[in-house]
Design a protein around this motif. Structure first.
Motif, PDB file in Angstrom:
ATOM      1  N   GLU A 238       1.053   7.064  -2.438  1.00  0.00           N
ATOM      2  CA  GLU A 238       1.804   7.950  -1.546  1.00  0.00           C
ATOM      3  C   GLU A 238       2.404   7.171  -0.378  1.00  0.00           C
ATOM      4  O   GLU A 238       3.558   7.387   0.021  1.00  0.00           O
ATOM      5  CB  GLU A 238       0.902   9.059  -0.986  1.00  0.00           C
ATOM      6  CG  GLU A 238       0.261   9.961  -2.030  1.00  0.00           C
ATOM      7  CD  GLU A 238      -1.140   9.495  -2.391  1.00  0.00           C
ATOM      8  OE1 GLU A 238      -1.391   8.262  -2.375  1.00  0.00           O
ATOM      9  OE2 GLU A 238      -1.994  10.351  -2.695  1.00  0.00           O
ATOM     10  N   ALA A 349      -4.492   2.350   9.319  1.00  0.00           N
ATOM     11  CA  ALA A 349      -5.501   3.392   9.161  1.00  0.00           C
ATOM     12  C   ALA A 349      -6.170   3.724  10.494  1.00  0.00           C
ATOM     13  O   ALA A 349      -6.739   4.805  10.656  1.00  0.00           O
ATOM     14  CB  ALA A 349      -6.560   2.947   8.147  1.00  0.00           C
ATOM     15  N   LEU A 372       2.322  10.577   9.964  1.00  0.00           N
ATOM     16  CA  LEU A 372       0.938  10.500   9.509  1.00  0.00           C
ATOM     17  C   LEU A 372       0.919  11.051   8.087  1.00  0.00           C
ATOM     18  O   LEU A 372       1.280  12.210   7.855  1.00  0.00           O
ATOM     19  CB  LEU A 372       0.024  11.327  10.405  1.00  0.00           C
ATOM     20  CG  LEU A 372      -1.407  11.530   9.882  1.00  0.00           C
ATOM     21  CD1 LEU A 372      -2.152  10.202   9.807  1.00  0.00           C
ATOM     22  CD2 LEU A 372      -2.159  12.523  10.758  1.00  0.00           C
ATOM     23  N   LEU A 373       0.531  10.213   7.128  1.00  0.00           N
ATOM     24  CA  LEU A 373       0.466  10.634   5.732  1.00  0.00           C
ATOM     25  C   LEU A 373      -0.965  11.025   5.394  1.00  0.00           C
ATOM     26  O   LEU A 373      -1.887  10.223   5.526  1.00  0.00           O
ATOM     27  CB  LEU A 373       0.916   9.502   4.811  1.00  0.00           C
ATOM     28  CG  LEU A 373       2.378   9.086   4.909  1.00  0.00           C
ATOM     29  CD1 LEU A 373       2.659   7.900   3.995  1.00  0.00           C
ATOM     30  CD2 LEU A 373       3.289  10.246   4.549  1.00  0.00           C
ATOM     31  N   GLN A 374      -1.113  12.273   4.982  1.00  0.00           N
ATOM     32  CA  GLN A 374      -2.445  12.784   4.657  1.00  0.00           C
ATOM     33  C   GLN A 374      -2.296  13.622   3.384  1.00  0.00           C
ATOM     34  O   GLN A 374      -1.633  14.662   3.374  1.00  0.00           O
ATOM     35  CB  GLN A 374      -2.978  13.648   5.804  1.00  0.00           C
ATOM     36  CG  GLN A 374      -4.456  13.975   5.697  1.00  0.00           C
ATOM     37  CD  GLN A 374      -4.981  14.512   7.021  1.00  0.00           C
ATOM     38  OE1 GLN A 374      -4.228  14.721   7.966  1.00  0.00           O
ATOM     39  NE2 GLN A 374      -6.289  14.746   7.085  1.00  0.00           N
ATOM     40  N   SER A 375      -2.859  13.136   2.303  1.00  0.00           N
ATOM     41  CA  SER A 375      -2.672  13.812   1.025  1.00  0.00           C
ATOM     42  C   SER A 375      -4.008  14.118   0.370  1.00  0.00           C
ATOM     43  O   SER A 375      -5.033  13.496   0.670  1.00  0.00           O
ATOM     44  CB  SER A 375      -1.832  12.951   0.082  1.00  0.00           C
ATOM     45  OG  SER A 375      -2.516  11.751  -0.223  1.00  0.00           O
ATOM     46  N   SER A 376      -3.982  15.074  -0.538  1.00  0.00           N
ATOM     47  CA  SER A 376      -5.149  15.427  -1.338  1.00  0.00           C
ATOM     48  C   SER A 376      -4.740  15.410  -2.802  1.00  0.00           C
ATOM     49  O   SER A 376      -3.723  16.006  -3.179  1.00  0.00           O
ATOM     50  CB  SER A 376      -5.675  16.816  -0.964  1.00  0.00           C
ATOM     51  OG  SER A 376      -6.150  16.827   0.364  1.00  0.00           O
ATOM     52  N   ALA A 390      -9.409  14.623  -0.719  1.00  0.00           N
ATOM     53  CA  ALA A 390      -8.580  14.069   0.352  1.00  0.00           C
ATOM     54  C   ALA A 390      -8.636  12.549   0.356  1.00  0.00           C
ATOM     55  O   ALA A 390      -9.697  11.951   0.166  1.00  0.00           O
ATOM     56  CB  ALA A 390      -9.042  14.613   1.694  1.00  0.00           C
ATOM     57  N   THR A 391      -7.477  11.917   0.547  1.00  0.00           N
ATOM     58  CA  THR A 391      -7.425  10.467   0.762  1.00  0.00           C
ATOM     59  C   THR A 391      -7.445  10.209   2.260  1.00  0.00           C
ATOM     60  O   THR A 391      -7.175  11.107   3.070  1.00  0.00           O
ATOM     61  CB  THR A 391      -6.153   9.856   0.148  1.00  0.00           C
ATOM     62  OG1 THR A 391      -5.009  10.438   0.786  1.00  0.00           O
ATOM     63  CG2 THR A 391      -6.098  10.116  -1.350  1.00  0.00           C
ATOM     64  N   ASN A 392      -7.761   8.987   2.631  1.00  0.00           N
ATOM     65  CA  ASN A 392      -7.806   8.650   4.050  1.00  0.00           C
ATOM     66  C   ASN A 392      -6.410   8.736   4.670  1.00  0.00           C
ATOM     67  O   ASN A 392      -5.435   8.272   4.072  1.00  0.00           O
ATOM     68  CB  ASN A 392      -8.350   7.235   4.252  1.00  0.00           C
ATOM     69  CG  ASN A 392      -9.832   7.134   3.946  1.00  0.00           C
ATOM     70  OD1 ASN A 392     -10.565   8.110   4.099  1.00  0.00           O
ATOM     71  ND2 ASN A 392     -10.257   5.962   3.506  1.00  0.00           N
ATOM     72  N   PRO A 393      -6.298   9.334   5.851  1.00  0.00           N
ATOM     73  CA  PRO A 393      -4.981   9.394   6.516  1.00  0.00           C
ATOM     74  C   PRO A 393      -4.470   7.993   6.857  1.00  0.00           C
ATOM     75  O   PRO A 393      -5.251   7.095   7.181  1.00  0.00           O
ATOM     76  CB  PRO A 393      -5.259  10.192   7.796  1.00  0.00           C
ATOM     77  CG  PRO A 393      -6.576  10.873   7.568  1.00  0.00           C
ATOM     78  CD  PRO A 393      -7.343   9.996   6.648  1.00  0.00           C
ATOM     79  N   VAL A 394      -3.167   7.815   6.775  1.00  0.00           N
ATOM     80  CA  VAL A 394      -2.538   6.539   7.099  1.00  0.00           C
ATOM     81  C   VAL A 394      -1.316   6.808   7.966  1.00  0.00           C
ATOM     82  O   VAL A 394      -0.511   7.696   7.661  1.00  0.00           O
ATOM     83  CB  VAL A 394      -2.113   5.777   5.821  1.00  0.00           C
ATOM     84  CG1 VAL A 394      -1.327   4.522   6.190  1.00  0.00           C
ATOM     85  CG2 VAL A 394      -3.331   5.406   4.989  1.00  0.00           C
TER      86      VAL A 394
END
Length: 411
Positions: A238, A349, A372-376, A390-394
């Motif tokens: 992502e 991160a 801020l990219l925050q995906s699940s 959830a993946t770690n926000p970047v």
């Protein structure tokens, strides 16, 4: 009509064209090599504009004009300027064998999969970056952009240069295979027609149905499973997708991947046609990047060292991706921003590092933006059901130079 005749690689001025010409325009060697009709005015090409003005005077009076050019004049040649000035309908083009076709024929290689780039009157860096990225390249040379300069820029590559000089001249023609270092050490004079830059392990290539360099492999922002990595230390797809969109890698560009880790961003930029330098401080990371580049069939030049210390020794990039850095991140971003011609993209991160990275970009004169990219992602659960994991926000920041318009792909 303006008759444009390709000569210089074995072609001659046809008798029917020569007989009626009242004005003959061409380079000195072309004019000296043909028999001109008696009474015809002769113009030795230097600056193009005065020659075009004289041609216009003859055309206005319906007096026949012949223009002599090297090889195929419609291939990086004078046909473009003539068509723009007088219209394609006024041109009778008699092409000869192009210098590129002649050079490849001399060494017995097909060239339907070659990239052809002109360094004549253009920046050499574009040709160099194409040579770094592609296994079969023909470079049309010019003053200050010949075999010596090309060789000096490719000293650390595994390429072979084929220097073709005076093609079509039975007495002076020479075709020589040299290393970049050997090319850089010689004075080649002014007779060079074209330089072929080859990765000889891949120079033959596969049979093609479409001419031109192979297109980028299908897909981008590839799944992490497509790369070897350590403990999930890899830029997630992502993040990679947006980073690639902001970097805009393309053929002729040079991209740095600083703190490359697994090299996933470097490999994807190379798949899209850019020349890439990956900077990585760990020895196992260096080997991992090389393995990933090999697995995807691309060239990535890997520099083992710590940023920003190793950056001064690298050629200026068009775009930079910074994926690591720790406490040195502001210094790394500043160093990259001073050198980048187009864009710098930074992935972080840690929340604490965002303000310093942003200040480094804006302080270097870049317009800065970010998200801020925050995906699940979908993940299976027992019972044939699905949950969101959830993946770690970047944080992804990018800086672009204001009022910079990138040149078209054909340059």
């Amino acid at each position: 009509m303006i008759t444009v005749v390709g000569t210089g690689t074995g072609a001659a001025l046809p008798d029917d064209v020569a007989a009626g010409a009242e004005l003959v325009v061409g380079g000195r060697r072309h004019l000296d090599a043909v028999r001109l009709p008696e009474g015809a005015e002769r113009i030795v090409l230097g600056p193009l504009a005065p020659a075009l003005d004289t041609i216009e005077e003859y055309v206005a009076k319906d007096r026949p004009v012949v223009v002599l050019a090297s090889g195929d004049p419609g291939f990086f040649g004078i046909v473009r300027a003539l068509a723009e000035r007088f219209g394609a309908g006024r041109l009778d083009v008699r092409p000869g064998v192009s210098s590129v076709a002649a050079a490849f024929s001399r060494i017995g290689l097909p060239w339907d999969d070659a990239v052809v780039v002109s360094a004549h009157g253009r920046e050499l860096r574009t040709a160099v970056n194409v040579c770094r990225a592609r296994p079969k390249v023909a470079v049309l040379t010019g003053p200050g952009a010949g075999p010596a300069e090309l060789g000096a820029a490719l000293l650390h590559s595994e390429r072979v240069l084929v220097v073709a000089s005076a093609l079509g001249d039975p007495e002076r023609e020479r075709v020589e295979r040299v290393t970049p270092a050997e090319a850089a050490a010689r004075d080649w004079g002014t007779a060079v027609s074209v330089v072929l830059c080859l990765d000889e392990t891949r120079a033959l290539g596969a049979a093609r149905t479409v001419a031109g360099p192979p297109a980028a492999p299908p897909g981008w922002a590839l799944d992490e499973a497509g790369f070897a990595h350590r403990d999930s230390m890899i830029t997630k797809f992502e993040v990679r997708a947006l980073a690639l969109a902001r970097l805009g890698p393309r053929l002729g560009d040079l991209v740095w991947d600083v703190g490359a880790g697994s090299g996933s961003v470097a490999v994807e930029c190379a798949r899209l046609g850019a020349a890439v330098v990956a900077v990585e401080k760990s020895a196992d990371g260096v080997e991992r990047i090389r393995a990933n580049a090999g697995a995807h069939g691309v060239d990535v030049h890997v520099v083992h060292g710590t940023a920003p210390d190793v950056l001064p020794g690298l050629d200026d990039p068009d775009a930079v991706f910074v994926g690591g850095g720790g406490r040195e991140l502001p210094a790394i971003v500043t160093a990259c921003a001073r050198r980048a011609r187009w864009a710098v993209v930074v992935a972080m991160a840690a929340l604490d590092r965002v303000p310093a990275a942003r200040e480094a970009l804006t302080g270097a004169g870049f317009d800065c933006d970010g998200v801020l990219l925050q995906s699940s992602r979908l993940a299976p659960l027992p019972g044939d059901v699905t949950r969101l994991a959830a993946t770690n926000p970047v944080f992804l920041l990018w800086g672009t130079r204001p009022q910079v318009c990138r040149e078209g792909v054909d340059r």
